[in-house]
Design an enzyme around this catalytic site. Structure first.
Site, PDB file in Angstrom:
ATOM      1  N   TYR A 142       0.833  -1.211   0.000  1.00  0.00           N
ATOM      2  CA  TYR A 142       0.000   0.000   0.000  1.00  0.00           C
ATOM      3  C   TYR A 142       0.864   1.256   0.000  1.00  0.00           C
ATOM      4  CZ  TYR A 142      -4.731  -1.808   0.769  1.00  0.00           C
ATOM      5  OH  TYR A 142      -5.960  -2.393   0.629  1.00  0.00           O
ATOM      6  N   LYS A 192       2.819 -15.489   2.477  1.00  0.00           N
ATOM      7  CA  LYS A 192       2.992 -16.268   1.245  1.00  0.00           C
ATOM      8  C   LYS A 192       4.476 -16.572   1.119  1.00  0.00           C
ATOM      9  CE  LYS A 192       1.410 -18.121  -2.563  1.00  0.00           C
ATOM     10  NZ  LYS A 192       0.534 -19.306  -2.559  1.00  0.00           N
ATOM     11  N   ASP A 224      -3.344 -18.318   0.783  1.00  0.00           N
ATOM     12  CA  ASP A 224      -4.356 -19.017  -0.025  1.00  0.00           C
ATOM     13  C   ASP A 224      -5.073 -20.074   0.829  1.00  0.00           C
ATOM     14  OD1 ASP A 224      -1.928 -20.379   0.061  1.00  0.00           O
ATOM     15  OD2 ASP A 224      -1.998 -21.081  -2.016  1.00  0.00           O
ATOM     16  N   ASP A 248      -6.428  -6.842   4.116  1.00  0.00           N
ATOM     17  CA  ASP A 248      -7.540  -6.177   3.427  1.00  0.00           C
ATOM     18  C   ASP A 248      -8.463  -7.221   2.815  1.00  0.00           C
ATOM     19  OD1 ASP A 248      -9.018  -4.034   2.230  1.00  0.00           O
ATOM     20  OD2 ASP A 248      -8.047  -4.534   0.330  1.00  0.00           O
ATOM     21  N   ASP A 252     -12.433  -8.753   4.300  1.00  0.00           N
ATOM     22  CA  ASP A 252     -13.703  -8.730   3.554  1.00  0.00           C
ATOM     23  C   ASP A 252     -14.291 -10.140   3.482  1.00  0.00           C
ATOM     24  OD1 ASP A 252     -13.448  -5.999   3.011  1.00  0.00           O
ATOM     25  OD2 ASP A 252     -14.243  -6.231   0.981  1.00  0.00           O
TER      26      ASP A 252
HETATM   27  C1  IPM Z   1     -10.355  -0.909   3.974  1.00  0.00           C
HETATM   28  C2  IPM Z   1     -10.585  -0.285   2.625  1.00  0.00           C
HETATM   29  C3  IPM Z   1      -9.384   0.587   2.308  1.00  0.00           C
HETATM   30  C4  IPM Z   1      -8.173  -0.311   2.242  1.00  0.00           C
HETATM   31  C5  IPM Z   1      -9.511   1.431   1.026  1.00  0.00           C
HETATM   32  C6  IPM Z   1     -10.750   2.305   1.060  1.00  0.00           C
HETATM   33  C7  IPM Z   1      -8.283   2.254   0.777  1.00  0.00           C
HETATM   34  O1  IPM Z   1     -10.810  -1.248   1.657  1.00  0.00           O
HETATM   35  O2  IPM Z   1     -10.237  -0.166   4.964  1.00  0.00           O
HETATM   36  O3  IPM Z   1     -10.293  -2.133   4.048  1.00  0.00           O
HETATM   37  O4  IPM Z   1      -7.916  -0.946   1.204  1.00  0.00           O
HETATM   38  O5  IPM Z   1      -7.464  -0.396   3.238  1.00  0.00           O
HETATM   39 MN    MN Z   2     -10.846  -3.293   2.416  1.00  0.00          MN
END
Ligand code: IPM
Ligand code: MN
Length: 356
Positions: A142, A192, A224, A248, A252
């Site tokens: 990042y 990884k 993975d 990240d 999710d």
């Molecule tokens: C998160 C979001 C952010 C990230 C984006 C909005 C930059 O997806 O906080 O997980 O990738 O960290």
């Molecule tokens: Mn995110």
């Protein structure tokens, strides 16, 4: 009792509605627990691009640096999809993380029995899940060098660099071990290392760091495989520690376990004031309609009280109030089902406040 300063950054889309609700929840708990909290509002994301031409104005950074904690809604939306990369709304979040030294992102995923059947996964797999993802937040790909476009022998290419240093890895692993010590004592470090050099360093440092902690069991797992285990047997995890990019993606995926992403809070902590925000985005399609689920933000407010203001009792009071309201059958539209009571964003906030 000293006055604690909280900066509220509503951001874009549903950010305005949900931070207003969460702010009211903090105000009520502050009265109850006799805390003095002063709120300031600041702009970031698309709202700041519209007003100031940049996603993270100096003024916002200044107030954020001078406060005890930041409560953020969400940033971004289709309106700003075509702005140049340097001023995208997401830059506000990345800039705040870096400027405030927020190197650790804590994302707890807890599935109560009550909500277990909201998950697309089988109820018996998700009921009782209690995972804490500890994501490194100010390093890795990042923030590494990047090139948006370059020509090599007439061929266009672009690249991003993944880099981790020993101190960056050890401080986040320490954070994970300390969190695990208050839980089940198990840390899974995700990398990884079969392919990436940065992951091999990560694995070596994670192992050495965890050894400093008695009673902490460290396991290493490839990312993975972790993605697969997360949906096969999520109950096997206690604390997961991983890099910025892997964290990240995995967080999710883990959000799916909980059924609605609208329920999940997060805390970003480090050297300075902490930043608290729901995991979900700005949901522009439902903004301003009273449809948004404010619980992720309300639970983020609880984390704010716990980690930045050191008010554990107030934090638990909010968490219990949320559980109560859900147990009483109230749901925003994302979680509504026949037989339950559908409520708006604001009504959900009022119900939680009534339980405090
Ligand atoms: C998160 C979001 C952010 C990230 C984006 C909005 C930059 O997806 O906080 O997980 O990738 O960290
Ligand atoms: Mn995110």
């Amino acid at each position: 009792m000293s006055v604690r300063k909280v900066v509220v950054i509503p951001g874009d889309g549903i950010g305005t509605e949900i931070t207003e609700v969460a702010q009211n929840v903090i105000k009520k708990v502050a009265i109850h627990n006799n805390l003095k909290i002063e709120f300031t509002t600041a702009y970031a994301g698309g709202a700041a691009i519209d007003r100031f031409g940049e996603p993270l104005p100096e003024e916002t950074l200044l107030v954020a640096k001078g406060c005890d904690a930041v409560l953020l809604g969400a940033v971004g939306g289709p309106k700003w999809d075509d702005v140049e990369p340097a001023i995208r709304p997401e830059k506000a979040i990345l800039g705040l993380r870096k400027a405030l030294g927020l190197y650790a992102n804590l994302r707890p995923i807890r599935v109560s029995k009550m909500l277990a059947d909201y998950s697309p996964l089988k109820t018996e797999i998700v009921a009782g899940v209690d995972v804490l993802i500890v994501r490194e937040l100010t390093g890795g790909i990042y923030f590494g060098d990047k090139c948006e476009s370059e020509m090599i022998d007439g061929v266009e290419q672009a690249w991003d660099k993944e880099l981790y240093s020993v101190p960056e890895i050890s401080r986040i692993v320490r954070m994970a071990c300390e969190a695990a010590a208050k839980r089940k004592g198990r840390v899974t470090s995700v990398d990884k290392a079969n392919v990436l050099a940065s992951s091999r360093l990560w694995r070596r440092v994670a192992g050495a760091t965890a050894k400093e902690y008695n009673g902490i069991e460290l396991n290493n797992m490839y990312v993975d495989n972790c993605a697969m285990q997360m949906v096969l047997a999520p109950r096997n995890f206690d604390v997961i520690v991983t890099s910025n990019l892997f964290g990240d993606i995995l967080s999710d995926e883990a959000a799916v376990i909980a059924g609605s992403i609208g329920m999940l809070p997060s805390a970003s902590i480090g050297d300075g004031p902490g930043l608290y925000e729901p995991i979900h985005g700005s949901a522009p399609d439902i903004a301003g309609k009273g449809l948004a689920n404010p619980i992720g933000t309300i639970l983020s407010a609880a984390m704010l009280l716990r980690f930045s203001l050191n008010e554990e009792e107030a934090a638990q009071r909010i968490e219990q109030a949320v559980d109560k309201v859900l147990a009483n059958g109230y749901r925003t539209q994302d979680l509504y089902r026949t037989g339950l009571t559908k409520v708006s964003t604001e009504e959900m906030g009022r119900l939680v406040i009534d339980q405090l």
